[in-house]
Design a protein around this motif. Sequence first.
Motif, PDB file in Angstrom:
ATOM      1  N   ALA A  35      54.089 -37.213 -83.962  1.00  0.00           N
ATOM      2  CA  ALA A  35      52.960 -36.810 -83.264  1.00  0.00           C
ATOM      3  C   ALA A  35      52.795 -35.028 -83.927  1.00  0.00           C
ATOM      4  CB  ALA A  35      52.405 -37.112 -82.525  1.00  0.00           C
ATOM      5  N   GLU A  54      53.790 -35.990 -69.776  1.00  0.00           N
ATOM      6  CA  GLU A  54      54.306 -36.832 -69.844  1.00  0.00           C
ATOM      7  C   GLU A  54      52.945 -37.816 -68.095  1.00  0.00           C
ATOM      8  OE1 GLU A  54      53.062 -39.648 -71.587  1.00  0.00           O
ATOM      9  OE2 GLU A  54      54.410 -38.796 -73.092  1.00  0.00           O
ATOM     10  N   HIS A 111      42.220 -40.200 -76.882  1.00  0.00           N
ATOM     11  CA  HIS A 111      41.715 -38.703 -78.486  1.00  0.00           C
ATOM     12  C   HIS A 111      41.687 -40.249 -79.648  1.00  0.00           C
ATOM     13  CE1 HIS A 111      42.921 -35.392 -75.956  1.00  0.00           C
ATOM     14  NE2 HIS A 111      44.118 -35.974 -75.156  1.00  0.00           N
ATOM     15  N   HIS A 112      41.394 -40.292 -79.491  1.00  0.00           N
ATOM     16  CA  HIS A 112      41.218 -41.448 -80.235  1.00  0.00           C
ATOM     17  C   HIS A 112      39.504 -41.570 -80.942  1.00  0.00           C
ATOM     18  CE1 HIS A 112      41.085 -44.897 -83.528  1.00  0.00           C
ATOM     19  NE2 HIS A 112      42.109 -45.517 -83.500  1.00  0.00           N
ATOM     20  N   MET A 117      45.835 -36.010 -79.765  1.00  0.00           N
ATOM     21  CA  MET A 117      45.836 -35.737 -79.271  1.00  0.00           C
ATOM     22  C   MET A 117      46.674 -34.041 -78.964  1.00  0.00           C
ATOM     23  SD  MET A 117      48.100 -36.379 -75.371  1.00  0.00           S
ATOM     24  CE  MET A 117      49.864 -36.838 -75.979  1.00  0.00           C
ATOM     25  N   GLN A 144      46.299 -41.539 -83.011  1.00  0.00           N
ATOM     26  CA  GLN A 144      45.494 -40.864 -81.615  1.00  0.00           C
ATOM     27  C   GLN A 144      46.172 -40.064 -80.742  1.00  0.00           C
ATOM     28  OE1 GLN A 144      45.195 -44.726 -78.943  1.00  0.00           O
ATOM     29  NE2 GLN A 144      47.290 -44.766 -78.441  1.00  0.00           N
ATOM     30  N   GLU A 145      48.548 -40.296 -80.910  1.00  0.00           N
ATOM     31  CA  GLU A 145      48.949 -39.236 -80.146  1.00  0.00           C
ATOM     32  C   GLU A 145      49.061 -37.845 -80.988  1.00  0.00           C
ATOM     33  OE1 GLU A 145      51.774 -42.378 -82.267  1.00  0.00           O
ATOM     34  OE2 GLU A 145      50.350 -42.463 -80.809  1.00  0.00           O
ATOM     35  N   LEU A 162      56.332 -38.512 -80.034  1.00  0.00           N
ATOM     36  CA  LEU A 162      55.166 -37.323 -79.708  1.00  0.00           C
ATOM     37  C   LEU A 162      55.989 -36.233 -80.755  1.00  0.00           C
ATOM     38  CD1 LEU A 162      53.141 -36.127 -77.762  1.00  0.00           C
ATOM     39  CD2 LEU A 162      53.836 -39.021 -77.825  1.00  0.00           C
ATOM     40  N   VAL A 195      47.027 -40.735 -74.184  1.00  0.00           N
ATOM     41  CA  VAL A 195      47.060 -40.395 -75.399  1.00  0.00           C
ATOM     42  C   VAL A 195      45.636 -41.376 -76.468  1.00  0.00           C
ATOM     43  CG1 VAL A 195      49.211 -40.012 -76.650  1.00  0.00           C
ATOM     44  CG2 VAL A 195      48.190 -42.549 -76.416  1.00  0.00           C
ATOM     45  N   TRP A 196      44.874 -42.526 -75.513  1.00  0.00           N
ATOM     46  CA  TRP A 196      43.987 -43.022 -75.738  1.00  0.00           C
ATOM     47  C   TRP A 196      42.901 -42.515 -76.022  1.00  0.00           C
ATOM     48  CZ3 TRP A 196      40.018 -44.462 -73.165  1.00  0.00           C
ATOM     49  CH2 TRP A 196      40.217 -44.409 -71.389  1.00  0.00           C
ATOM     50  N   GLY A 239      49.400 -36.754 -70.833  1.00  0.00           N
ATOM     51  CA  GLY A 239      49.562 -37.500 -72.166  1.00  0.00           C
ATOM     52  C   GLY A 239      48.460 -38.853 -72.279  1.00  0.00           C
ATOM     53  N   ASN A 299      47.091 -49.071 -76.461  1.00  0.00           N
ATOM     54  CA  ASN A 299      47.412 -48.363 -77.897  1.00  0.00           C
ATOM     55  C   ASN A 299      46.791 -49.209 -78.680  1.00  0.00           C
ATOM     56  OD1 ASN A 299      50.538 -48.032 -76.276  1.00  0.00           O
ATOM     57  ND2 ASN A 299      50.318 -46.440 -77.784  1.00  0.00           N
TER      58      ASN A 299
END
Length: 359
Positions: A22, A99, A131-132, A308, A304-305, A19, A128-129, A126, A265
Amino acid sequence: MEQPIRFGIMGCAAIARKLSRAIKLSSNATIVAVGSRSPDKADGFIKDNGLPENTKVHASYESLLDDPDVDAVYVPLPTSLHLQWAVAAAVKGKHILLEKPAALCVADLDQILDACEANNVQFMDGTVWMHHPRAAKMHDLIQDPHLFGQLKMVNSIASFHAKPEFLHDNIRVRPNLDGLGALGDLGWYCIRFILWTADYELPRTAVAFPNPVKNEAGVLLSCGASLHWENGTVATFHCSFLAHRTFQATAVGSKGTLTLSDFVNPLEEKSAGFIFASQSGFKELITGWKPLPSNHVIPTEIPQEACMISEFSRLVGDIRDGGAKPEKKWASISRKNQVVMDAVRDSIDKGFKPVQIVG
């Protein structure tokens, strides 16, 4: 140019390295401080992750939260500490990227979310996927009644084969730190995918699969469950620290099917793919399919992170600089995730009996 959102990192967990990168890749965020009970550890984290030399070291989490130069905190602490420190951050007016799993139970999460609302603080977990850019493209397809139809079935799997040292001493298998085990660490992702495909409509019941695997301390190493909606939609998931690395997910509608093999991921950082079939049938003599499923590859300029971080920071900036109110959808999504996870754990504790899900 507007001032970037100034992050404080609370703790030096391994995931914080990802992160931190990121945040550095995001145009609207920066790291200004790291807090740790060990100043030497915080200083090492700053050096090892290439953070600016003027990044502040705080010798306690309290000191980090008292820093007026910190707008938001990223909290990668063990789940058992989330309630204490997320509430403390909210009370200090710090926006919170927490998280996953967000809490040990929905009662704890409600206290966190109540503190965020009372102090006009933005909350996001958190996962993250979501936000891809791939997620937005997939969402468009499964929401299309002509291409996908009505949701009928969902299946998700999240697993990796942990090494002996992980199973012996990692915080995710220690009841005093992350007592939810594989259900919290991996099942959270599975449940999120299921809820995402169902447009966050909560299922009515959860039924855990028999024979979950636990360690000697009673922490779940492998488990699964089925979820059921009143309209007949059903979902299943399995999560495990004991099986080969697998992050597969499938959503089946009345007219289409979406499949991806890396939903948590992506296999590659700069792009992510999925397969979509719609109105598929067989060729004559069942010699193949027609039309063939389509392969989609969605590029992304940043990981993707980082996507986010950019979205979270945009929301925080709107609050800090424009007087906006926090976006509540992220708190609502996290809470529904927690409600379902609680129901699955309850079903396990009750001998795999169906448990009613009440939002």
